[in-house]
Design a protein around this motif. Structure first.
Motif, PDB file in Angstrom:
ATOM      1  N   LYS A 298      -1.917  20.971  55.270  1.00 34.37           N
ATOM      2  CA  LYS A 298      -2.110  21.977  54.936  1.00 34.37           C
ATOM      3  C   LYS A 298      -1.896  23.907  55.828  1.00 34.37           C
ATOM      4  O   LYS A 298      -1.432  25.128  56.000  1.00 34.37           O
ATOM      5  N   LEU A 299      -2.420  23.037  56.971  1.00 30.87           N
ATOM      6  CA  LEU A 299      -2.783  24.034  58.424  1.00 30.87           C
ATOM      7  C   LEU A 299      -0.929  24.429  58.976  1.00 30.87           C
ATOM      8  O   LEU A 299      -1.054  25.745  58.796  1.00 30.87           O
ATOM      9  N   LEU A 300      -0.260  23.632  59.211  1.00 26.90           N
ATOM     10  CA  LEU A 300       0.951  24.201  59.726  1.00 26.90           C
ATOM     11  C   LEU A 300       1.360  24.500  58.253  1.00 26.90           C
ATOM     12  O   LEU A 300       2.432  25.503  59.595  1.00 26.90           O
ATOM     13  N   LYS A 301       1.295  24.369  57.504  1.00 26.35           N
ATOM     14  CA  LYS A 301       2.286  25.031  56.646  1.00 26.35           C
ATOM     15  C   LYS A 301       1.001  26.770  55.993  1.00 26.35           C
ATOM     16  O   LYS A 301       2.213  27.335  55.133  1.00 26.35           O
ATOM     17  N   GLU A 302       1.247  27.175  57.094  1.00 25.64           N
ATOM     18  CA  GLU A 302      -0.308  28.216  56.255  1.00 25.64           C
ATOM     19  C   GLU A 302      -0.523  28.539  54.899  1.00 25.64           C
ATOM     20  O   GLU A 302      -0.594  28.978  54.061  1.00 25.64           O
ATOM     21  N   GLU A 303      -0.907  27.137  54.641  1.00 29.46           N
ATOM     22  CA  GLU A 303      -1.469  27.009  53.384  1.00 29.46           C
ATOM     23  C   GLU A 303      -3.667  27.874  53.117  1.00 29.46           C
ATOM     24  O   GLU A 303      -3.343  27.035  51.626  1.00 29.46           O
TER      25      GLU A 303
ATOM     26  N   ALA B 205     -10.965  24.919  56.448  1.00 36.36           N
ATOM     27  CA  ALA B 205     -10.456  23.740  56.000  1.00 36.36           C
ATOM     28  C   ALA B 205     -10.782  22.814  56.904  1.00 36.36           C
ATOM     29  O   ALA B 205     -10.974  21.478  56.743  1.00 36.36           O
ATOM     30  N   GLY B 206     -12.720  22.912  57.237  1.00 38.38           N
ATOM     31  CA  GLY B 206     -13.225  21.791  57.718  1.00 38.38           C
ATOM     32  C   GLY B 206     -14.816  22.963  58.140  1.00 38.38           C
ATOM     33  O   GLY B 206     -15.211  24.204  57.297  1.00 38.38           O
TER      34      GLY B 206
END
Ligand code: GAP
Length: 519
Positions: free
Chosen positions: A499-504, A510-511
């Motif tokens: 999700k981070l790499l897809k900028e979602e 995220a944590g």
């Protein structure tokens, strides 16, 4: 504080030092105008090519792709006009012991600081004489200017001679015209449509320079976009880009003899309403190509569009706008977007005696489609732009931080054990992650040193395996751009990274954020 790149030589040195690009055959002294992409550079280059293909071919219903050969029937280049007029003007030093050759327009720009692209030999001779421009090597005068054709020739088959002479293609474009009929029939294309191709092109540049900016072997990503001859202003996608704003310089704002006016900013609607950009299709392609660069992280105002002045237009072009980038050596062409009209199809009809027209159902007549826009991107110049834009010399961190978009980054995830004792656990995580992402394992030196190495090749996220991983099933992820850290559950790591790499998702959501010292 962060410093941006100052000179192109600094970028060339960085690319060599970090494994992005090497001068070709350097162990033999090198060869000007040829480069090799190293382990990280070849990943970035492939990533940008794949994204271009996905965006402009696979995700569009109106564009199909081909992959043509580099050597083709030599008459193709006679028909296209390249064999006759694809030339730059060269001047040669009059000293028989020196004979240095320079590209005349570039030399004028360099020495006198005014644009000379497209200047005819006569004017060049006059400018050289008036300003007493002399050989940079020995100080002697130059001989009168002459044309130098940029096409590389080669021999096909075992017999040497003019019958077996062929050219290495100087652009990928012509294959879209020579294969036009087959592609239209196979893909059942209806106007408007585009045919795309990416691949190598070769030009025997007189003075290759600016690192990857002007090479003798390079790659292009090109689209020939065909429309009905009467549909210049019938772009069905026009509403998508009317509000798109860009810096622009039109032909009137450029005066080759005097001061050029600085670029201004306007929306595509304003440029079309004022007749500065003549066709909707030109405005559309200029905008979406600009958006492609900025969607991949480049800074929007580092780009401008510039209209060619009459003298610099190619032999086939009715109107051309370049998308330029502000390189360390000034505004220079990154993409050429020409309106090639029906020039090429007509030429190939004449030379090949094949019918390349289409049947227009509405008027029940044969028509020759027009190439209203030919977005022609240089792969190597695009690579350079993304690298220059991403380069940050971070004084606080004491290292370069290459803020490449995750889609372009050569390595997506770094995996580090906090201490060597945790090697087995970290390796297990790394082996699992590399099935989904390009990952790199690093256990040498301090963690700080490992972060710095990852920053320098643009790795967006680093995962540190510590004692909490073993005991509580937790790992730490560190963000390249902010150095902030979050803790996530090991069994959610893959999903979070994806999700981070897809900028979602936002990094801090995220944590569990790790508090910095003193917070
Ligand atoms: N088919 C049209 C065409 O080839 P061009 O403006 O000559 O147009 C298009 O080239 C793009 O190819 C340029 O904008 C540039 O990005 C790239 N290009 C051209 N010559 C190059 C060279 N010698 N080295 C690197 N890239 C080059």
């Amino acid at each position: 504080m962060t410093n941006k790149i100052k000179t192109i030589d600094e970028m060339a040195a960085f690319c060599k030092r970090k494994g992005f690009v090497y001068p070709n055959s350097e162990i033999y002294g090198g060869i000007a105008g040829f480069f090799d992409y190293g382990p990280y550079g070849s990943e970035v280059k492939n990533n940008l090519k794949q994204d271009w293909w996905k965006t402009f071919v696979q995700q569009r219903d109106d564009v199909v792709g081909i992959d043509g050969s580099i050597i083709t029937h030599p008459t193709v280049w006679v028909a296209s006009g390249h064999a006759g007029s694809f030339a730059d003007i060269m001047v040669t030093c009059s000293n028989p012991k020196c004979k240095t050759k320079v590209r005349a327009d570039q030399y004028i720009e360099e020495k006198l600081n005014f644009p000379a692209d497209g200047m005819k030999a006569e004017t060049i001779n006059a400018v050289f004489a008036e300003n007493d421009l002399r050989c940079p090597e020995c100080g002697e005068k130059f001989l009168p200017a002459n044309d130098f054709n940029l096409m590389f020739t080669t021999q096909v088959g075992p017999e040497e001679g003019s019958d077996s002479m062929a050219y290495l293609r100087p652009e990928t474009a012509q294959l879209m015209f020579t294969n036009f009929r087959l592609v239209v029939e196979n893909s059942r294309l209806k106007l408007p449509f585009g045919i795309a191709q990416m691949g190598k092109a070769f030009r025997n540049e007189i003075s290759p320079r600016g690192f990857l900016f002007r090479c003798r072997e390079f790659e292009q990503m090109e689209i020939e976009y065909f429309i009905h001859p009467d549909a210049n202003n019938k772009c069905p996608y026009i509403d998508e880009i009317l509000n798109h704003k860009m810096l622009y310089v039109d032909a009137k704002m450029q005066d080759t003899e005097g001061e050029n006016l600085p670029e201004e900013k306007a929306s595509m609607k304003q440029l079309l309403d004022k007749g500065i950009i003549m066709t909707q299709w030109h405005a559309y392609w200029l905008s979406i190509v600009h958006e492609w660069y900025t969607n991949l992280g480049a800074t929007p105002d580092n780009f401008r569009i510039r209209q060619h002045v009459a003298t610099e237009k190619s032999h086939y072009a009715l109107d051309t706008w370049d998308l330029e980038y502000h390189f360390p050596f000034g505004w220079k062409e990154l993409v050429g977007i020409a309106n090639r009209t029906d020039f090429d199809l007509k030429q190939h009809i004449e030379y090949s005696k094949n019918d390349l027209s289409l049947f227009d159902e509405e008027t029940k007549t044969k028509i020759i489609p027009h190439v209203v826009a030919e977005p022609s991107l240089g792969v190597d110049r695009s690579f350079l732009v993304f690298m220059i834009d991403a380069y940050n010399d971070d004084q606080e961190r004491g290292n370069i931080v290459l803020k490449l978009h995750p889609k372009l980054a050569p390595v997506k995830v770094g995996v580090f054990p906090l201490v060597n004792k945790l090697h087995d656990e970290a390796m297990e995580i790394y082996n699992d992650l590399k099935k989904s992402f390009i990952a790199k394992y690093d256990k040498s030196g301090s963690v700080g040193r490992r972060y710095a190495r990852a920053d320098e090749i643009g790795t967006p996220y680093c995962v540190t395996v510590d004692f909490d991983t073993k005991e509580k099933g937790l790992v730490t992820i560190r963000d390249r751009d902010t150095t902030k850290q979050i803790v996530v559950k090991l069994d959610e790591l893959k999903e979070v990274l994806d999700k981070l790499l897809k900028e979602e998702i936002e990094f801090e959501k995220a944590g569990e954020p790790v508090k910095a010292k003193g917070e």
